[in-house]
Design a protein around this motif. Structure first.
Motif, PDB file in Angstrom:
ATOM      1  N   ARG A  48       0.848  -1.186   0.000  1.00  0.00           N
ATOM      2  CA  ARG A  48       0.000   0.000   0.000  1.00  0.00           C
ATOM      3  C   ARG A  48       0.887   1.240   0.000  1.00  0.00           C
ATOM      4  NH1 ARG A  48      -5.586   0.653   2.974  1.00  0.00           N
ATOM      5  NH2 ARG A  48      -6.200   2.604   2.020  1.00  0.00           N
ATOM      6  N   ARG A  49       0.638   2.107  -0.955  1.00  0.00           N
ATOM      7  CA  ARG A  49       1.421   3.338  -1.005  1.00  0.00           C
ATOM      8  C   ARG A  49       0.540   4.517  -0.639  1.00  0.00           C
ATOM      9  NH1 ARG A  49       4.391   3.111  -6.655  1.00  0.00           N
ATOM     10  NH2 ARG A  49       5.172   5.140  -6.013  1.00  0.00           N
ATOM     11  N   GLU A  50       0.704   5.000   0.560  1.00  0.00           N
ATOM     12  CA  GLU A  50      -0.106   6.123   1.024  1.00  0.00           C
ATOM     13  C   GLU A  50       0.357   7.410   0.352  1.00  0.00           C
ATOM     14  OE1 GLU A  50      -0.561   6.232   5.314  1.00  0.00           O
ATOM     15  OE2 GLU A  50      -0.408   4.060   5.341  1.00  0.00           O
ATOM     16  N   ALA A  51      -0.632   8.207  -0.043  1.00  0.00           N
ATOM     17  CA  ALA A  51      -0.339   9.404  -0.845  1.00  0.00           C
ATOM     18  C   ALA A  51       0.564  10.395  -0.100  1.00  0.00           C
ATOM     19  CB  ALA A  51      -1.637  10.084  -1.257  1.00  0.00           C
ATOM     20  N   LEU A  52       0.380  10.492   1.221  1.00  0.00           N
ATOM     21  CA  LEU A  52       1.109  11.527   1.969  1.00  0.00           C
ATOM     22  C   LEU A  52       2.055  10.912   3.004  1.00  0.00           C
ATOM     23  CD1 LEU A  52      -1.908  13.934   2.601  1.00  0.00           C
ATOM     24  CD2 LEU A  52      -0.119  14.244   0.896  1.00  0.00           C
ATOM     25  N   ALA A  53       2.505   9.676   2.751  1.00  0.00           N
ATOM     26  CA  ALA A  53       3.324   8.967   3.736  1.00  0.00           C
ATOM     27  C   ALA A  53       4.522   9.803   4.187  1.00  0.00           C
ATOM     28  CB  ALA A  53       3.809   7.651   3.146  1.00  0.00           C
ATOM     29  N   GLY A  54       4.666   9.922   5.485  1.00  0.00           N
ATOM     30  CA  GLY A  54       5.835  10.588   6.044  1.00  0.00           C
ATOM     31  C   GLY A  54       5.788  12.103   6.076  1.00  0.00           C
ATOM     32  N   ARG A  55       4.690  12.676   5.571  1.00  0.00           N
ATOM     33  CA  ARG A  55       4.638  14.147   5.533  1.00  0.00           C
ATOM     34  C   ARG A  55       3.900  14.682   6.748  1.00  0.00           C
ATOM     35  NH1 ARG A  55       3.019  16.040  -0.481  1.00  0.00           N
ATOM     36  NH2 ARG A  55       3.315  18.097   0.440  1.00  0.00           N
ATOM     37  N   VAL A  56       4.572  15.451   7.551  1.00  0.00           N
ATOM     38  CA  VAL A  56       3.952  16.112   8.701  1.00  0.00           C
ATOM     39  C   VAL A  56       4.462  17.537   8.699  1.00  0.00           C
ATOM     40  CG1 VAL A  56       3.729  16.170  11.212  1.00  0.00           C
ATOM     41  CG2 VAL A  56       3.866  13.983  10.045  1.00  0.00           C
ATOM     42  N   PHE A  57       3.566  18.500   9.000  1.00  0.00           N
ATOM     43  CA  PHE A  57       4.037  19.879   9.079  1.00  0.00           C
ATOM     44  C   PHE A  57       3.625  20.474  10.414  1.00  0.00           C
ATOM     45  CE2 PHE A  57       3.922  24.436   8.644  1.00  0.00           C
ATOM     46  CZ  PHE A  57       5.083  24.710   7.940  1.00  0.00           C
ATOM     47  N   SER A  58       4.571  21.039  11.101  1.00  0.00           N
ATOM     48  CA  SER A  58       4.290  21.671  12.384  1.00  0.00           C
ATOM     49  C   SER A  58       4.730  23.122  12.379  1.00  0.00           C
ATOM     50  CB  SER A  58       5.019  20.933  13.510  1.00  0.00           C
ATOM     51  OG  SER A  58       4.213  19.887  13.973  1.00  0.00           O
ATOM     52  N   ALA A  59       3.871  23.978  12.912  1.00  0.00           N
ATOM     53  CA  ALA A  59       4.224  25.384  13.123  1.00  0.00           C
ATOM     54  C   ALA A  59       3.712  25.746  14.515  1.00  0.00           C
ATOM     55  CB  ALA A  59       3.584  26.251  12.056  1.00  0.00           C
ATOM     56  N   ALA A  60       4.042  26.935  14.975  1.00  0.00           N
ATOM     57  CA  ALA A  60       3.590  27.328  16.314  1.00  0.00           C
ATOM     58  C   ALA A  60       2.066  27.313  16.369  1.00  0.00           C
ATOM     59  CB  ALA A  60       4.117  28.721  16.640  1.00  0.00           C
ATOM     60  N   GLY A  61       1.494  26.463  17.223  1.00  0.00           N
ATOM     61  CA  GLY A  61       0.047  26.458  17.425  1.00  0.00           C
ATOM     62  C   GLY A  61      -0.748  25.595  16.473  1.00  0.00           C
ATOM     63  N   VAL A  62      -0.102  24.932  15.513  1.00  0.00           N
ATOM     64  CA  VAL A  62      -0.863  24.077  14.589  1.00  0.00           C
ATOM     65  C   VAL A  62       0.015  22.994  13.962  1.00  0.00           C
ATOM     66  CG1 VAL A  62      -0.571  25.708  12.677  1.00  0.00           C
ATOM     67  CG2 VAL A  62      -2.443  24.069  12.600  1.00  0.00           C
ATOM     68  N   THR A  63      -0.587  21.798  13.821  1.00  0.00           N
ATOM     69  CA  THR A  63       0.104  20.680  13.176  1.00  0.00           C
ATOM     70  C   THR A  63      -0.789  20.112  12.073  1.00  0.00           C
ATOM     71  OG1 THR A  63       1.144  20.136  15.290  1.00  0.00           O
ATOM     72  CG2 THR A  63       1.246  18.457  13.576  1.00  0.00           C
TER      73      THR A  63
END
Ligand SMILES: [Zn+2]
Lengths: 98, 215
Positions: free
Chosen positions: B40-55
């Motif tokens: 299974r190839r997940e479209a967004l595998a491994g992508r996480v974005f964090s900024a102050a106050g939101v992930t």
């Protein structure tokens, strides 16, 4: 941005969620093969194109996806009211003279 | 002219050979009992974005059903699914890992995060309905943190204040140029469902919006 009231979602939504779908209350003839060329032309091509109040079909395409009818003023671009598909043309329009 | 048509023929011939080879390989596999494994190839595998106050985080794969049904069938479907299909616009229901979203007067999206396919539950219902499995069509993204509302509002034209879009509210709407289904899971958490092919755009849009919301 215009806010349009969807009669199915029962609230005003931003215009980006909607799409115009032409004039409303254009009834398709029951036996379309039997009508004359002139009648077909009137049904298929001729639209009222008024200056002022117009009855249109709109679709809440990026919302509930339903078609509904709207009364709009072509001069001010303001929506007078909206109502569900299949309901008759409203007899009285709120806030409109005549 | 003649040369061209021969060219077409030979391409067709090559395709037929390929197909024959594939069929032979499949037959051999069936005889030897080697199971086909597909990764299974997940479209967004491994992508996480964090900024102050939101992930911004991709959510794990889930089972999804697009459900259309007339009013008379709703009770039977609710019983089979174990969650009451909501009747009011912009509302949802949640029970035991299952979510039911009102999308239209006769349309719902059912999501199961526990690996139990709601499609199988619908199949047992005799009442008139249409259930289509869309598990792989959608990708879900979570936007969490105190700045989640500002982040989503960067691309969604709806009023997302708690008074108008409370916890549990759900709506099909737009984010930038993509259509999404937006669900408020908590005061500081949104779940965004989008089509798989839109997911790169939606994730990137949210990441940029999160950066702005934090600034
Ligand atoms: Zn609507």
């Amino acid at each position: 941005m215009l806010l349009i009231r969807c009669p199915y979602c029962e609230e005003e939504r931003p215009e980006l969620e909607f799409r115009n779908a032409g004039e409303a209350h254009v009834a398709r003839p029951a036996d379309i093969a039997a009508i004359s060329d002139e009648d077909f032309e009137a049904f298929f091509f001729i639209r009222s194109n008024p200056k002022g109040i117009i009855y249109e079909r709109w679709r809440h395409i990026h919302g509930c996806a339903r078609f509904f009818n709207a009364v709009r003023d072509t001069v001010s671009d303001k929506f007078v009211m909206t109502y569900k598909a299949g309901e008759p043309k409203p007899k009285k329009l709120p806030g409109v003279a005549k | 002219m003649v040369k061209g048509s021969q060219g077409v023929k030979s391409v067709q011939g090559a395709k037929n050979v390929q197909r024959t080879k594939r069929v032979q390989a499949a037959k051999k596999e069936a005889q030897t009992g080697d199971a086909v494994t597909v990764e299974r190839r997940e479209a967004l595998a491994g992508r996480v974005f964090s900024a102050a106050g939101v992930t911004v985080t991709p959510l794990p794969p889930a089972e999804r059903v697009s459900l259309r049904a007339p009013e008379d069938s709703v009770a039977a479907l609710s019983r089979a699914l174990g969650v009451t299909l909501p009747a009011k616009p912009k509302t949802s229901a949640a029970k035991a890992g299952r979510l039911a979203f009102w999308l239209g007067p006769d349309e719902w999206m059912v999501i199961d995060e526990g690996g139990k396919d709601p499609l199988a539950d619908c199949a047992r219902v005799k009442a008139l309905h249409s259930a289509v499995g869309i598990s792989h069509r959608n990708v879900a993204i979570a936007v969490t943190g105190p700045a989640c509302e500002a982040t989503v509002s960067a691309g969604c034209p709806q009023d997302l204040s708690l008074a108008v879009f409370p916890v549990g509210a759900v709506s099909r709407t737009v984010l930038g140029k993509a259509e999404i289904v937006l669900y408020r899971a908590a005061e500081d958490s949104f779940r965004i469902e989008c089509w798989r092919s839109f997911s790169d755009y939606v994730f990137t849009f949210l990441s940029e919006a999160a950066r702005d919301a934090a600034a």
